[in-house]
Write a protein that holds these residues in place. Structure first.
Motif, short mmCIF file in Angstrom:
data_model
loop_
_atom_site.label_atom_id
_atom_site.label_comp_id
_atom_site.label_asym_id
_atom_site.label_seq_id
_atom_site.Cartn_x
_atom_site.Cartn_y
_atom_site.Cartn_z
N CYS A 169 0.92 -1.35 0.02
CA CYS A 169 0.12 -0.09 0.14
C CYS A 169 0.94 1.16 -0.02
O CYS A 169 0.65 2.34 -0.62
CB CYS A 169 -0.96 0.04 1.33
SG CYS A 169 -2.22 -1.33 1.22
N GLU A 263 -4.28 -0.72 -2.86
CA GLU A 263 -4.30 0.61 -2.93
C GLU A 263 -4.35 1.23 -4.19
O GLU A 263 -4.81 2.47 -4.40
CB GLU A 263 -2.75 0.81 -2.31
CG GLU A 263 -2.73 2.32 -2.11
CD GLU A 263 -3.34 2.92 -0.87
OE1 GLU A 263 -3.54 4.44 -1.00
OE2 GLU A 263 -3.85 2.41 -0.08
N LYS A 266 -7.90 2.04 -4.87
CA LYS A 266 -8.25 2.84 -3.90
C LYS A 266 -8.03 4.36 -4.70
O LYS A 266 -8.51 5.43 -4.47
CB LYS A 266 -7.71 2.87 -2.51
CG LYS A 266 -8.15 3.99 -1.61
CD LYS A 266 -7.57 3.72 -0.07
CE LYS A 266 -8.02 4.73 0.72
NZ LYS A 266 -7.24 4.32 1.97
N ASP A 289 -11.91 -6.94 -2.02
CA ASP A 289 -12.69 -5.96 -2.87
C ASP A 289 -12.72 -6.29 -4.31
O ASP A 289 -11.74 -6.29 -5.01
CB ASP A 289 -11.89 -4.43 -2.71
CG ASP A 289 -12.38 -3.35 -3.41
OD1 ASP A 289 -13.60 -3.83 -4.19
OD2 ASP A 289 -12.13 -2.33 -3.42
#
Length: 361
Positions: A169, A263, A266, A289
């Motif tokens: 991340c 990440e 995201k 996810d």
């Protein structure tokens, strides 16, 4: 037209889908506008094939009619595996740190492909059983000196798994801060095809025999033994959650890749997916996810047994089939120019109207 989209996005920042997850507020409208732009280039309809599909996907991910590939980065995560002590690879564990040194010297295939395609390469020590000099271009993110031997105990603790995911991340966030919007991940770790086979088995339900391949070059007898060992390991544990599965069967570098993909989603980046191990990490990320897949371009079909089945399970088609099974993320770096070509034709190719060319009646 582009200004119209920007204004509509500003008016609909909080739009969600039926499940309550964030979704592009203009997904339907933007898709039609992008398709119109693609179809009205100076070419027969659909004549650029898969490049048109990539252009549409990248435009949708970036919410624009003029998508860009900016400062692409390739992140290689390296770690050792305790299971390597069981002889499941034809190469000794020392090859992990030796190949990291090769990355540092610029002599590996991934160095060549990244240089060729102007892709920044970064190497991370997440769990190599070796101490690298501080003067080397290796990011020291060591969580442990490799995983435990899964034949005896789970590969990692929950804490180690979470820490490794955070390494990925953080690596992505650093690149985003430098203006990167496209990322690929690679790996180095003797024994990591075994971890990937187990993750594939647990997440897809395919028999372990269908998930286990020759890795870096096992012969028939060695492959049979590897398969027996992995079957024994798969029956030894009963993890329930995705995090427990990754902790039990994964690798520190695979956990880092999983975190990097989560990440990257995201941050709404384009994610270039490499071969067997990279796809196993993505398959793991999807358990956390499912929307990660929307941002992924599947770059090639590995020659490692099981990868084709993984791609079929995900319902995706790879861009390339070159018989590669090297690891390091090489297939993603090789495919980058195709992604750039898709974006470039969308932005730079003349429309029928601009060129004064008669369109199909």
């Amino acid at each position: 037209m582009e200004e119209k989209i920007k204004n509509a996005i500003a008016d609909n920042k909080h739009a969600t889908n039926v499940e309550g997850k964030k979704k592009s507020p203009l997904w339907g409208d933007l898709e039609g506008l992008l398709q119109h732009k693609i179809d009205n280039k100076t070419k027969p309809l659909g004549s650029l094939g898969v490049l048109e599909e990539i252009a549409l996907q990248v435009g949708l991910v970036q919410n624009t009619l003029s998508p860009k590939i900016e400062n692409p980065a390739h992140l290689v995560f390296a770690a050792d595996h305790g299971l390597a002590d069981e002889g499941i690879s034809p190469y000794p564990k020392d090859v992990t740190w030796q190949m990291v040194m090769n990355f540092c010297a610029g002599g590996a295939s991934i160095n060549v492909f990244c240089r060729q395609n102007e892709m920044e390469l970064k190497v991370f020590d997440v769990g190599v059983d070796y101490d690298f000099s501080e003067n080397l271009p290796v990011v020291n993110a060591k969580i442990a000196r490799g995983t435990c031997n899964m034949r005896k105990e789970p590969a990692m603790t929950i804490g180690e798994c979470r820490a490794a995911m955070e390494v990925g991340c953080k690596a992505v966030r650093v690149e985003v801060a430098k203006g990167c919007n496209t990322v690929a991940c690679g790996e180095m770790g003797i024994g990591n095809t075994s971890s990937s086979s187990l993750l594939m088995h647990k997440f897809t339900g395919h028999p372990i025999e269908d998930c286990t391949g020759r890795g870096s070059g096992l012969g028939d007898k060695q492959l049979d033994r590897k398969t027996r060992i992995l079957k024994e390991i798969s029956e030894k544990y009963d993890p329930q959650s995705a995090e427990e599965v990754l902790t039990t069967f994964g690798g520190l570098e695979i956990a880092a890749m999983t975190g990097a993909y989560l990440e990257a989603k995201k941050q709404n980046m384009i994610i270039l997916i490499d071969g067997f191990i990279s796809t196993a990490a993505l398959l793991t990320a999807i358990q956390f996810d499912a929307s990660v897949k929307e941002n992924c371009i599947f770059c090639h079909s590995s020659d490692e047994k099981g990868h084709k089945l993984m791609l079929e399970f995900l319902g995706v088609k790879p861009l390339l089939q070159l018989g590669m099974r090297l690891g390091e993320g090489g297939g993603a770096a090789v495919a980058l120019p195709l992604v750039k070509s898709a974006v470039n034709f969308l932005n730079e190719m003349s429309s029928m109207e601009d060129a004064g060319v008669s369109n199909k009646e």
